[in-house]
Write a protein that holds these residues in place. Structure first.
Motif, mmCIF file in Angstrom:
data_model
loop_
_atom_site.group_PDB
_atom_site.id
_atom_site.type_symbol
_atom_site.label_atom_id
_atom_site.label_comp_id
_atom_site.label_asym_id
_atom_site.label_seq_id
_atom_site.Cartn_x
_atom_site.Cartn_y
_atom_site.Cartn_z
ATOM 1 N N VAL A 103 0.815 -1.216 0.000
ATOM 2 C CA VAL A 103 0.000 0.000 0.000
ATOM 3 C C VAL A 103 0.848 1.265 0.000
ATOM 4 O O VAL A 103 0.495 2.261 -0.644
ATOM 5 C CB VAL A 103 -0.979 -0.021 1.190
ATOM 6 C CG1 VAL A 103 -1.676 1.316 1.348
ATOM 7 C CG2 VAL A 103 -2.000 -1.139 1.005
ATOM 8 N N TRP B 194 -5.116 -0.332 -1.775
ATOM 9 C CA TRP B 194 -5.681 -0.396 -0.432
ATOM 10 C C TRP B 194 -7.126 -0.876 -0.455
ATOM 11 O O TRP B 194 -7.554 -1.672 0.390
ATOM 12 C CB TRP B 194 -5.587 0.975 0.218
ATOM 13 C CG TRP B 194 -6.310 1.134 1.520
ATOM 14 C CD1 TRP B 194 -7.312 2.016 1.805
ATOM 15 C CD2 TRP B 194 -6.075 0.405 2.739
ATOM 16 N NE1 TRP B 194 -7.724 1.888 3.114
ATOM 17 C CE2 TRP B 194 -6.980 0.907 3.708
ATOM 18 C CE3 TRP B 194 -5.203 -0.623 3.106
ATOM 19 C CZ2 TRP B 194 -7.031 0.413 5.018
ATOM 20 C CZ3 TRP B 194 -5.252 -1.116 4.407
ATOM 21 C CH2 TRP B 194 -6.153 -0.596 5.338
ATOM 22 N N ARG C 44 -8.071 -3.709 2.284
ATOM 23 C CA ARG C 44 -8.473 -3.173 3.585
ATOM 24 C C ARG C 44 -9.461 -4.078 4.314
ATOM 25 O O ARG C 44 -9.451 -4.145 5.554
ATOM 26 C CB ARG C 44 -9.058 -1.777 3.424
ATOM 27 C CG ARG C 44 -10.309 -1.687 2.586
ATOM 28 C CD ARG C 44 -10.715 -0.250 2.335
ATOM 29 N NE ARG C 44 -11.766 -0.169 1.338
ATOM 30 C CZ ARG C 44 -12.149 0.960 0.764
ATOM 31 N NH1 ARG C 44 -11.586 2.106 1.095
ATOM 32 N NH2 ARG C 44 -13.108 0.954 -0.146
ATOM 33 N N SER D 210 -7.479 6.536 4.539
ATOM 34 C CA SER D 210 -7.177 6.977 3.175
ATOM 35 C C SER D 210 -8.181 8.025 2.674
ATOM 36 O O SER D 210 -7.945 8.652 1.639
ATOM 37 C CB SER D 210 -7.180 5.785 2.212
ATOM 38 O OG SER D 210 -8.490 5.282 2.010
#
Length: 219
Positions: free
Chosen positions: A15, A22, A26, A121
């Motif tokens: 990442v 991601w 995730r 993010s």
């Protein structure tokens, strides 16, 4: 998931170099942290806060601080103790971790420390919202760090076991990525196996307050 450290290191390495991946990883990482939440503080050990505290010792007290990847809230509580006037937000993707954080939060901190589920993010905060942002054993998303931190604010990235931490980013990489986004005044810290890296974003505006965070009526 049996091999937690190996998977966490794999996701981190991927990442940091390819942030767009991601979204594919995730979910598995969130599930992993949900599963280890009840024993998380025993896993990171008693030494985890040493380098973080050193890195924050010379930082001007902020009005608002953000702890990303807060887990069970260990760093968020330490920040609240170091800066007794600050409002501290602890953010994590894992609901399991946040349940533990709420359960372990002392009553005297409930007015200043709050926890929120969010993806680091894409944070649900306005630009320049915080004077300090910390990450302990957490994957950094550099664009978001630069966005939510106010001018002159500090970011501190710490790792409880230094380079042996499953989620670890070398300080050289941190320096490179943060410098590209306007950070400077880099500093390294070490306390036992724990390490930390601190950087400052730009400068405090000439006519602005040296205390970071929103102070208007909607703060």
């Amino acid at each position: 998931m049996r091999d937690v450290p190996r998977f966490a290191r794999l996701v981190t390495d991927v990442v940091v170099r390819r942030p767009f991946l991601w979204r594919l990883l995730r979910g598995r990482l969130r599930d992993m942290f949900d599963s280890v939440a009840p024993t998380w503080e025993e896993r990171i050990g008693p030494h985890h806060l040493g380098a973080l505290r050193l890195a924050l010792a010379e930082v001007e007290p902020p009005l608002r601080a953000l702890d990303l990847g807060t887990g069970t809230g260990v760093a968020a509580k330490a920040i609240a103790s170091l800066f007794p006037e600050a409002q501290v937000d602890g953010v994590d993707l894992s609901e399991g971790m946040l349940r533990e954080a709420e359960a372990r939060l002392p009553d005297e901190l409930r007015g200043r420390v709050r926890f929120r589920q969010a993806d680091a993010s894409a944070l649900p905060y306005p630009d320049g919202e915080f004077g300090v942002v910390t990450l302990m054993n957490m994957i950094p998303f550099f664009d978001e760090l630069a966005r939510v931190l106010g001018p002159g604010g500090h970011v501190v990235v710490s790792f409880s076991r230094g380079a042996d931490t499953p989620i670890y980013v070398p300080h050289e990489r941190l320096r490179h990525e943060l410098a590209r986004r306007g950070f400077a005044e880099f500093a390294d810290f070490s306390a036992g196996p724990a390490t930390a890296f601190r950087a400052r974003l730009g400068r405090v505006p000439a006519n602005g307050s040296s205390r970071h965070g929103r102070t208007g009526p909607d703060a």
